[in-house]
Every structure is written in structure tokens, then in C-alpha cells.
Design an enzyme around this catalytic site. Structure first.
Site, PDB file in Angstrom:
ATOM      1  N   CYS A 266       6.549  -0.865  25.600  1.00 21.00           N
ATOM      2  CA  CYS A 266       6.983   0.534  26.143  1.00 21.00           C
ATOM      3  C   CYS A 266       7.135   0.625  27.594  1.00 21.00           C
ATOM      4  O   CYS A 266       7.958   1.338  28.258  1.00 21.00           O
ATOM      5  CB  CYS A 266       6.233   1.390  25.092  1.00 21.00           C
ATOM      6  SG  CYS A 266       4.556   1.143  25.246  1.00 21.00           S
TER       7      CYS A 266
ATOM      8  N   HIS B 228       4.783   8.241  28.309  1.00 23.77           N
ATOM      9  CA  HIS B 228       3.930   7.415  29.502  1.00 23.77           C
ATOM     10  C   HIS B 228       4.582   7.904  30.560  1.00 23.77           C
ATOM     11  O   HIS B 228       5.851   8.083  30.693  1.00 23.77           O
ATOM     12  CB  HIS B 228       4.519   5.859  29.222  1.00 23.77           C
ATOM     13  CG  HIS B 228       3.631   5.394  27.931  1.00 23.77           C
ATOM     14  ND1 HIS B 228       2.907   5.940  27.039  1.00 23.77           N
ATOM     15  CD2 HIS B 228       3.905   4.067  27.163  1.00 23.77           C
ATOM     16  CE1 HIS B 228       2.457   5.270  26.041  1.00 23.77           C
ATOM     17  NE2 HIS B 228       3.020   3.773  26.415  1.00 23.77           N
TER      18      HIS B 228
ATOM     19  N   SER C 274      -0.104   7.660  21.763  1.00 22.00           N
ATOM     20  CA  SER C 274       0.879   7.321  20.556  1.00 22.00           C
ATOM     21  C   SER C 274       1.232   5.788  20.502  1.00 22.00           C
ATOM     22  O   SER C 274       1.406   5.211  19.569  1.00 22.00           O
ATOM     23  CB  SER C 274       1.961   8.138  20.539  1.00 22.00           C
ATOM     24  OG  SER C 274       2.744   8.261  21.790  1.00 22.00           O
TER      25      SER C 274
ATOM     26  N   ARG D 135       8.527 -11.885  22.589  1.00 23.85           N
ATOM     27  CA  ARG D 135       8.954 -11.640  24.059  1.00 23.85           C
ATOM     28  C   ARG D 135       8.932 -12.803  24.966  1.00 23.85           C
ATOM     29  O   ARG D 135       9.533 -12.873  25.878  1.00 23.85           O
ATOM     30  CB  ARG D 135       7.990 -10.452  24.304  1.00 23.85           C
ATOM     31  CG  ARG D 135       8.209  -9.233  23.667  1.00 23.85           C
ATOM     32  CD  ARG D 135       7.213  -8.155  24.163  1.00 23.85           C
ATOM     33  NE  ARG D 135       7.373  -6.894  23.214  1.00 23.85           N
ATOM     34  CZ  ARG D 135       6.498  -5.936  23.051  1.00 23.85           C
ATOM     35  NH1 ARG D 135       5.305  -6.159  23.789  1.00 23.85           N
ATOM     36  NH2 ARG D 135       6.569  -4.970  22.422  1.00 23.85           N
TER      37      ARG D 135
ATOM     38  N   ARG E 122       0.984  -1.037  -0.183  1.00 23.69           N
ATOM     39  CA  ARG E 122      -0.159   0.136   0.057  1.00 23.69           C
ATOM     40  C   ARG E 122       0.919   1.380  -0.016  1.00 23.69           C
ATOM     41  O   ARG E 122       0.538   2.169  -0.473  1.00 23.69           O
ATOM     42  CB  ARG E 122      -0.902  -0.032   1.223  1.00 23.69           C
ATOM     43  CG  ARG E 122      -2.088  -1.062   1.222  1.00 23.69           C
ATOM     44  CD  ARG E 122      -3.078  -0.862   2.137  1.00 23.69           C
ATOM     45  NE  ARG E 122      -2.249  -0.727   3.582  1.00 23.69           N
ATOM     46  CZ  ARG E 122      -2.078  -1.766   4.250  1.00 23.69           C
ATOM     47  NH1 ARG E 122      -2.385  -3.181   3.902  1.00 23.69           N
ATOM     48  NH2 ARG E 122      -1.438  -1.661   5.641  1.00 23.69           N
TER      49      ARG E 122
END
Length: 341
Positions: free
Chosen positions: A134, A247, A164, A103, A43
Site C-alpha cells: 500500500c 496513509h 487499517s 511481489r 469459519r
């Protein structure tokens, strides 16, 4: 593997929010001998992406040949990594994957360079390395020095996570809903189940059978793996807040051995990747907007003794989730690997 002057890097998910920052950071460390490929889905074919002072054409991931690639940085979703990160590793690249796909596999290292970077010493071409979540990254950067000195047995954490972390559509939704609220127009949620503008949402990722969300369980699972201590218990509440970048976390931990707050302050002041923001006059304590957004460090504020526990310590931890929480951590892993002798 190419020599250090002729490094070849592929960035997968180059048109996304994290991919864009990966390109920015790689451009900052690359020299003239580097070859960098920006990869995305078909795309995005025909698009160019910024790479320092120049642009790179977007190449299609599906038919890209990873042979000759030294490092492949993935941030395009777990389903993409499931197929193409494995393919990249099979073709000889060292893969640094920013998704949740690898992970929790025992045979794949989960790395925060400031904390357990020694696990990179024996990494060979064809290896997959996992980038943590994060919210976990910034917490363990702050907690690890305390754990090494006095042992951490239990952590209670409440996160205040920016939009975000949910991608570009979530940021657009916050902007749109803010304008709608101020314009007295109807707010229509799409990226989230409920409106995010002027609101907080105590649900990030999918609910688990135990009543915690997957985001909350990531903090529990990943902290144990990164710190190498399965006895640490992490109790988390993850909350989405109407902030674009950065954060914040209220961290309450209990150490196994006595340690003074002054010693903790000394450890954090010396810890790599940490900046103490003590609320000096006129500056205030660390916040996502004034300290973290667009910056690399993990900022620690409000350090104090927990009044409810003799070995309890409270701290406020803030970091840019797209930088240290994702792109920067991956690039630091790459740089640590390149720096091996």
C-alpha cells in the site's frame, strides 16, 4: 476466458477489510452478466457479505473450483496465496494477488496501472499478477511522472501509516485504547507491541538484519521493480500512527536532471490518479481524514524545492490505503485486462 459480458470473478478474503472494499468496487463495475464468488475460510461458512444492493453467500475457499473463473482477486494473507493463488492460476484464472507472496519474483509482474500498466498487454489466463504494498503504490503514482521527465536517483521517505493497514483487529484496538485512555483506564496492547492510541510506533512488519523493517525494505524493492530502474535508492522510515484510514508520506526525492517546480506541478496536475491539493484558502493541505479516507485518488500537497539539494523536490502524499493501496489497484488491474482489444 468468458466474453466481456459474462465475466466471472472470485474474491478471496471476502470477509476482511480489503475484501469488503473489493466487493464494493467490483459491484460498481459489474453488470448483469457477471458472476461473483465471495470466498473465505470455513469459519465464515453461513455468512453473507454485501455486494452492492444485494448480498452474496460466503463460499469455502479450500474446496472451491476455480475452473471457469476469469479473475481471482486474493487478499487473505501470503500463506493462503501460496497454496490457493497457485491453484487458481493452474485452473485457468488470472490471479491478482494483494499479498507479499509473489511481489519479488522476477517472473511475476508487480503492477500499478497508472505507472506500468503496459505490462498487462500480454497477460494470458493462468497468470499471477502481484499487487504492490500500500505505501509503495501511492508513492510511485506520485513519483512516476517526475521520474519519466527528469529521472529520480534517490528517495527519502517517512511514512505515517494508518492502523487499517494492520487489519480489523488493529482498528478495533485503536478504538478500544482511545476509549480507555479517555476513561483513565489501563491500556493493554495486543495487535501492536506498544499502545497505539495517542502514540506513534516506528516499527511496521518484522525487523531485517540491516536495521530496517520489512515494510521499509518493501518501498526500496518495489519502487525499483515498478519503475523499472534498479539504480533508484529508496531510504525509508515507516511509522504507524493512530489514524483509522489513509496513509500519509513525506517524500524527499532527488532528480538526475534539472526540472522546475512549476513543471513538476504541471506533470502532477496531468497525471492519472493524482489530485493536487495545494492548500487553497479554507481547505488546507491533504490529510488522511479530510481528503483520503473513502476516496480513490492519490493526493499530493506541499510541493516545494528541497533547500538542501539543487535538484531536490519535497512532496506530501496521502491516499486511502485500503482503496488505492489495495482493493482499488487490484480492481483497476482487472478492468485494464478486461479492456484489452
Amino acid at each position: 476466458m468468458n466474453d466481456k459480458g459474462k465475466t466471472t470473478v472470485a474474491i478471496v478474503g471476502a470477509t476482511g477489510a480489503v475484501g469488503e472494499v473489493m466487493l464494493e468496487l467490483v459491484a460498481g463495475v459489474a453488470d448483469k452478466g457477471w458472476k461473483v464468488h465471495a470466498l473465505a475460510s470455513d469459519r465464515s461458512l453461513g455468512r453473507d457479505v454485501d455486494f452492492g444492493r444485494r448480498e452474496l453467500p460466503v463460499e469455502v475457499l479450500d474446496n472451491f473450483d476455480f475452473s471457469g473463473v476469469d479473475y481471482a482477486l486474493f487478499s487473505a494473507g501470503a500463506s493462503v496465496s501460496r497454496v490457493h493463488a497457485v491453484r487458481a492460476a493452474e485452473q485457468g484464472a488470472i490471479v491478482i494477488d494483494n499479498t507479499s507472496e509473489f511481489r519479488y519474483r522476477d517472473d511475476i509482474a508487480l503492477i500499478v496501472p497508472e505507472v506500468n500498466g503496459h505490462l498487462l498487454d500480454d497477460v494470458q489466463p493462468g497468470t499471477i499478477i502481484a499487487n504492490p504494498n500500500c505505501s509503495t503504490i501511492q508513492m510511485v503514482v506520485a513519483v512516476a511522472p517526475i521520474h519519466r521527465a527528469a529521472g529520480v536517483g534517490r528517495i527519502n521517505i517517512a511514512t505515517y501509516q494508518s492502523v487499517s493497514g494492520a487489519g480489523r483487529s488493529a482498528m478495533e484496538e485503536l478504538a478500544r485504547q482511545t476509549a480507555d485512555r479517555l476513561g483513565m483506564r489501563e491500556v493493554k496492547p495486543k495487535a501492536f507491541k506498544q499502545p497505539i492510541a495517542f502514540n506513534v510506533l516506528p516499527e511496521i512488519d518484522v525487523m531485517q538484519d540491516n536495521g530496517y523493517t520489512k515494510e521499509e525494505m518493501k518501498l526500496h524493492w518495489e519502487t525499483r521493480k515498478i519503475l523499472g530502474d534498479e539504480s533508484i535508492n529508496v531510504n525509508a522510515t515507516a511509522v504507524r500512527v493512530p489514524v483509522f484510514y489513509g496513509h500519509a508520506e513525506a517524500v524527499h526525492l532527488e532528480t538526475r536532471r534539472d526540472i522546475s517546480i512549476s513543471k513538476v506541478r504541471e506533470l502532477l496536475a496531468q497525471a492519472p490518479g493524482v489530485v493536487l491539493a495545494e492548500g487553497e484558502e479554507g481547505q488546507g493541505f491533504a490529510t488522511p481524514v479530510t481528503h483520503a479516507a473513502g476516496k480513490d485518488p492519490v493526493f499530493v500537497s506541499r510541493l516545494r524545492r528541497d533547500l538542501s539539494h539543487p535538484r531536490g523536490i519535497d512532496l506530501w502524499v496521502v491516499s486511502d490505503n485500503v482503496r488505492k493501496g489495495a482493493a482499488l489497484n487490484a480492481v483497476q488491474i482487472m478492468q485494464a485486462l478486461r479492456g484489452r482489444t
